[in-house]
Design an enzyme around this catalytic site. Sequence first.
Site: not given
Ligand code: 5GP
Ligand code: ZN
Length: 114
Positions: A46, A100
Site C-alpha cells: 500500500h 495505481h
Molecule cells: P482513480 O480515479 O482513482 O485514478 O481511478 C480509480 C479506478 O478504479 C476507476 O477507474 C474505477 O473504475 C476503478 N475501480 C474502483 N473500484 C474498483 C473495484 O472494486 N474493482 C475494480 N476492478 N476497479 C475499481
Molecule cells: Zn491499499
Amino acid sequence: MEGCIFCKIAAGEIPGRKVYETQSVLAFEDIHPMAPVHVIIIPKRHVATLMDADAEGMADVQAMMAAAQEVARIKKVDQRGFRVVINCNEEGGQVVFHLHMHLLGGLKLRDGLA
Ligand code: 5GP
Ligand code: ZN
C-alpha cells in the site's frame, strides 16, 4: 491497509479480473472501463498516492511501468499504442487512494486532459 479496496483485491479478499501479476505488482481489469482496454496496475504494497512514494515506492513505480509493457503485449496494444496515466490527489482526479496506473487503449485516444 485497512479498508483499502485495492489492498483487498491484491490480497484476493475481493475479486479482480487479473490480467498480469508479479511478486510486487498486480494488473486487473477496471470495473468501469473508459476504453476497450482499461487495466489498473497497482503495487501490492500500500502506497496512497504518487507523492507518498519513497525510494521503495519508486521501485514499485518502476515495476508498474515494466508491468505496463507486459499488459500492453497481453492486450495486443503494444504496437497500436496506448496511454498510461497516474492520477494524483483531488485535482488529478484520484478517487482510490492506493497508488495505481491506468493503461488505456483499443481506440484512438484524444489529446484532452479533462
Ligand atoms: P482513480 O480515479 O482513482 O485514478 O481511478 C480509480 C479506478 O478504479 C476507476 O477507474 C474505477 O473504475 C476503478 N475501480 C474502483 N473500484 C474498483 C473495484 O472494486 N474493482 C475494480 N476492478 N476497479 C475499481
Ligand atoms: Zn491499499
